[in-house]
Design an enzyme around this catalytic site. Structure first.
Site, mmCIF file in Angstrom:
data_model
loop_
_atom_site.group_PDB
_atom_site.id
_atom_site.type_symbol
_atom_site.label_atom_id
_atom_site.label_comp_id
_atom_site.label_asym_id
_atom_site.label_seq_id
_atom_site.Cartn_x
_atom_site.Cartn_y
_atom_site.Cartn_z
ATOM 1 N N GLY A 30 -30.542 18.801 5.749
ATOM 2 C CA GLY A 30 -30.763 17.380 6.014
ATOM 3 C C GLY A 30 -30.107 16.972 7.319
ATOM 4 N N SER A 31 -29.900 15.669 7.500
ATOM 5 C CA SER A 31 -29.369 15.193 8.780
ATOM 6 C C SER A 31 -27.849 14.995 8.744
ATOM 7 C CB SER A 31 -30.048 13.869 9.160
ATOM 8 O OG SER A 31 -29.785 12.884 8.157
ATOM 9 N N THR A 32 -27.294 14.616 7.620
ATOM 10 C CA THR A 32 -25.835 14.369 7.555
ATOM 11 C C THR A 32 -25.048 15.648 7.783
ATOM 12 O OG1 THR A 32 -26.273 12.603 5.962
ATOM 13 C CG2 THR A 32 -23.994 13.374 6.144
ATOM 14 N N GLY A 86 -25.711 16.989 1.776
ATOM 15 C CA GLY A 86 -26.059 15.584 1.680
ATOM 16 C C GLY A 86 -26.728 15.317 0.338
ATOM 17 N N ALA A 87 -27.179 14.094 0.166
ATOM 18 C CA ALA A 87 -27.937 13.743 -1.039
ATOM 19 C C ALA A 87 -28.768 12.508 -0.733
ATOM 20 C CB ALA A 87 -27.002 13.462 -2.213
ATOM 21 N N GLU A 107 -30.450 24.803 -2.202
ATOM 22 C CA GLU A 107 -29.257 23.948 -2.254
ATOM 23 C C GLU A 107 -28.592 24.037 -3.614
ATOM 24 O OE1 GLU A 107 -30.934 20.174 -1.265
ATOM 25 O OE2 GLU A 107 -30.440 20.356 0.865
ATOM 26 N N LYS A 125 -26.374 5.773 0.063
ATOM 27 C CA LYS A 125 -26.568 6.749 -1.020
ATOM 28 C C LYS A 125 -25.721 6.426 -2.253
ATOM 29 C CE LYS A 125 -28.758 8.958 2.354
ATOM 30 N NZ LYS A 125 -28.609 10.371 2.606
HETATM 31 O O1 DER Z 1 -32.987 17.383 0.846
HETATM 32 C C1 DER Z 1 -31.779 17.278 0.567
HETATM 33 O O2 DER Z 1 -31.304 17.472 -0.566
HETATM 34 C C2 DER Z 1 -30.877 16.769 1.632
HETATM 35 O O3 DER Z 1 -29.561 17.105 1.358
HETATM 36 C C3 DER Z 1 -31.099 15.282 1.720
HETATM 37 O O4 DER Z 1 -31.208 14.776 0.433
HETATM 38 C C4 DER Z 1 -30.009 14.551 2.452
HETATM 39 O O5 DER Z 1 -30.561 14.320 3.662
HETATM 40 P P1 DER Z 1 -29.892 13.314 4.718
HETATM 41 O O6 DER Z 1 -28.479 13.836 4.919
HETATM 42 O O7 DER Z 1 -30.762 13.512 5.924
HETATM 43 O O8 DER Z 1 -29.954 11.959 4.133
#
Ligand code: DER
Length: 232
Positions: A30-32, A86-87, A107, A125
């Site tokens: 993901g981006s975080t 991330g989530a 994951e 989140k």
């Molecule tokens: O796909 C995933 O599970 C990623 O961790 C996502 O849920 C979190 O992405 P983000 O950090 O871009 O919000």
């Protein structure tokens, strides 16, 4: 803007608090997580740390490689010290919806083989109950030939609607790093996530769900002004 600042604050706080020399680290997708890997690389260089990183997706593999960190495998490192990810949403009991980025299967494998699993994200989140912020449904990875009966089974057993995730810059559905398809299940009025996760998992053809129930040890949430709150 504010959301990116929040992601970065949470990522840096978690890496500063949790990463130690000699660890095998599970790297989420993901981006975080990008901010977390950049901070890990900074600390490795500055403090001469020796860490080994296990990816959860092709994106994570490339991120580890591009940041000059040691890319390792579950064959060599089957026991992970700490997994960071991330989530899409985290509720008051630290249950998560993950898979917005389509990487939920690897994951969850990494998270489940880690001694400790931590979530990082911006405060969007942080919710009381799942479905408050994240409206795209629970991601479910499925064997391609079975996606249609699985859709019908989920809807019959649990209600809501399970939609095949279509790609934006490729014709047809999104294909995961494992060569499977994704359903996004839009649910209503669910409270017993353990039960729901079990029902979905048992449907033949379901590979994995984006429901990470009672897996995270803590979650770091960052705000635009750089402050970070920790939910344990
Ligand atoms: O796909 C995933 O599970 C990623 O961790 C996502 O849920 C979190 O992405 P983000 O950090 O871009 O919000």
């Amino acid at each position: 803007e504010g959301i990116e600042a929040g992601k970065k604050a949470a990522a840096i706080e978690a890496v500063n608090a949790l990463i130690k020399d000699g660890q095998v680290i599970g790297i989420g997708s993901g981006s975080t997580i990008v901010y977390a890997v950049e901070r890990i690389a900074e600390r490795v260089a500055a403090e001469k740390l020796s860490v080994q990183c296990i990816p959860t997706s092709f994106q994570a593999r490339k991120l580890i490689h591009d940041n000059g960190l040691i890319l390792e495998s579950l064959e060599n490192c089957p026991v992970i010290d700490i997994a960071l990810d991330g989530a899409d949403e985290v509720d008051a009991e630290l249950n998560c919806i993950k898979g917005g980025g389509g990487c939920l299967t690897q994951e969850k494998i990494i998270a489940s083989n880690a001694k400790d699993f931590f979530i990082i994200g911006d405060t969007r989140k942080k919710v009381e109950s799942l479905g408050t912020h994240w409206k795209k449904g629970v991601p479910i990875e499925v064997i391609p030939m079975a996606y249609r009966p699985i859709q019908l089974q989920i809807e019959k057993k649990l209600g809501g609607s399970a939609e095949l995730r279509m790609a934006h810059r490729k014709a047809g559905p999104v294909v995961t790093d494992n060569g499977n398809l994704l359903l996004d299940w839009k649910f209503q009025n669910i409270t017993d996530w353990d039960y729901v996760n079990g029902v979905i998992k048992m449907i033949p053809g379901v590979v994995e769900t984006g429901l990470f129930i009672h897996m995270a040890k803590a979650a770091y949430f960052g705000t635009a002004d750089g402050s970070v709150s920790i939910r344990k």
